[in-house]
Write a protein that holds these residues in place. Structure first.
Motif, mmCIF file in Angstrom:
data_model
loop_
_atom_site.group_PDB
_atom_site.id
_atom_site.type_symbol
_atom_site.label_atom_id
_atom_site.label_comp_id
_atom_site.label_asym_id
_atom_site.label_seq_id
_atom_site.Cartn_x
_atom_site.Cartn_y
_atom_site.Cartn_z
ATOM 1 N N ARG A 24 0.849 -1.190 0.000
ATOM 2 C CA ARG A 24 0.000 0.000 0.000
ATOM 3 C C ARG A 24 0.880 1.233 0.000
ATOM 4 O O ARG A 24 1.851 1.313 0.748
ATOM 5 C CB ARG A 24 -0.883 0.024 1.239
ATOM 6 C CG ARG A 24 -1.971 -0.999 1.178
ATOM 7 C CD ARG A 24 -2.865 -0.796 2.350
ATOM 8 N NE ARG A 24 -4.042 -1.632 2.157
ATOM 9 C CZ ARG A 24 -5.139 -1.504 2.829
ATOM 10 N NH1 ARG A 24 -5.227 -0.571 3.749
ATOM 11 N NH2 ARG A 24 -6.158 -2.286 2.614
ATOM 12 N N ALA A 25 0.507 2.168 -0.804
ATOM 13 C CA ALA A 25 1.253 3.430 -0.847
ATOM 14 C C ALA A 25 0.956 4.233 0.414
ATOM 15 O O ALA A 25 -0.154 4.186 0.957
ATOM 16 C CB ALA A 25 0.868 4.235 -2.075
ATOM 17 N N ASP A 26 1.923 4.972 0.858
ATOM 18 C CA ASP A 26 1.772 5.863 1.995
ATOM 19 C C ASP A 26 0.750 6.935 1.616
ATOM 20 O O ASP A 26 0.883 7.582 0.578
ATOM 21 C CB ASP A 26 3.136 6.487 2.296
ATOM 22 C CG ASP A 26 3.129 7.376 3.520
ATOM 23 O OD1 ASP A 26 2.037 7.708 4.017
ATOM 24 O OD2 ASP A 26 4.225 7.736 3.961
ATOM 25 N N PRO A 27 -0.294 7.153 2.443
ATOM 26 C CA PRO A 27 -1.299 8.183 2.104
ATOM 27 C C PRO A 27 -0.701 9.566 1.864
ATOM 28 O O PRO A 27 -1.187 10.321 1.038
ATOM 29 C CB PRO A 27 -2.232 8.187 3.322
ATOM 30 C CG PRO A 27 -2.068 6.844 3.934
ATOM 31 C CD PRO A 27 -0.645 6.436 3.666
ATOM 32 N N LEU A 30 0.292 9.932 -1.664
ATOM 33 C CA LEU A 30 -0.826 10.025 -2.601
ATOM 34 C C LEU A 30 -1.532 11.379 -2.580
ATOM 35 O O LEU A 30 -2.296 11.679 -3.487
ATOM 36 C CB LEU A 30 -1.840 8.908 -2.311
ATOM 37 C CG LEU A 30 -1.311 7.491 -2.458
ATOM 38 C CD1 LEU A 30 -2.382 6.488 -2.053
ATOM 39 C CD2 LEU A 30 -0.847 7.229 -3.885
ATOM 40 N N ARG A 31 -1.287 12.190 -1.579
ATOM 41 C CA ARG A 31 -1.959 13.492 -1.474
ATOM 42 C C ARG A 31 -1.553 14.470 -2.565
ATOM 43 O O ARG A 31 -2.323 15.320 -2.958
ATOM 44 C CB ARG A 31 -1.684 14.111 -0.105
ATOM 45 C CG ARG A 31 -2.492 13.477 0.968
ATOM 46 C CD ARG A 31 -2.414 14.270 2.263
ATOM 47 N NE ARG A 31 -2.817 13.361 3.321
ATOM 48 C CZ ARG A 31 -2.041 12.962 4.299
ATOM 49 N NH1 ARG A 31 -0.809 13.410 4.403
ATOM 50 N NH2 ARG A 31 -2.474 12.133 5.207
#
Length: 167
Positions: A24-27, A30-31
């Motif tokens: 999972r990509a770090d949130p 993704l921002r």
């Protein structure tokens, strides 16, 4: 290494890399769009390449000292084991976050186990591998440990990737 050993190694490593699809990509990443910093990437690649070349030379030196010069199979096996273990370390350490997902942890563990157990398995003769003495394995593990520590230092110093997961 023998061609069949290179193929087996690539098969093991490629299979382990499939687990990266479950990461999972770090949130925070993704921002906003990721800004590529070519100079940092180039510096990291140069450092990483030099580190890998140095580790290869050290591994070669260790294997020439701990293996009987007439026993090419032991040398090939040591090189095979060290390369699979090094690739397992890279899979875990060269990621942008510290937390390892279960699929990646399992895949990395299986990759390391393959490196250590294939020379002891019934496939060993097909692959041209032999059981290594415990002292040889200990020397190879020492090289691997030093590689991992140096890789972590290089990773932090270059600032290319984060070393901690945001909570």
């Amino acid at each position: 290494m023998l061609p069949v050993q290179v193929l087996a190694q690539n098969l093991c490593f490629d299979a382990a890399q499939l687990a990266l699809a479950f990461e999972r990509a770090d949130p925070a990443v993704l921002r906003r769009p990721f800004r590529l910093r070519p100079y940092r990437v180039l510096r990291f690649i140069a450092g990483f390449g030099l580190l890998n070349a140095a580790v290869d030379l050290v591994t070669f030196a260790v294997l020439t000292r701990v293996c009987d010069p007439a026993d090419q199979a032991a040398f090939h096996t040591g090189w095979f084991v060290e390369n699979l273990l090094t690739q397992a370390v890279i899979l875990v350490l060269l990621r942008p976050v510290a937390r390892v997902s279960r699929p990646l942890g399992l895949a990395t563990g299986l990759l390391a186990a393959a490196g250590l157990l294939l020379p002891l398995s019934p496939l060993a003769s097909v692959l041209g591998l032999v059981a290594l003495p415990a002292t040889s394995l200990l020397w190879l593990l020492l090289v691997l440990f030093l590689y991992a520590v140096t890789l972590l230092v290089l990773k932090r110093a270059r600032g290319l990737v984060k070393t901690r997961s945001p909570e």
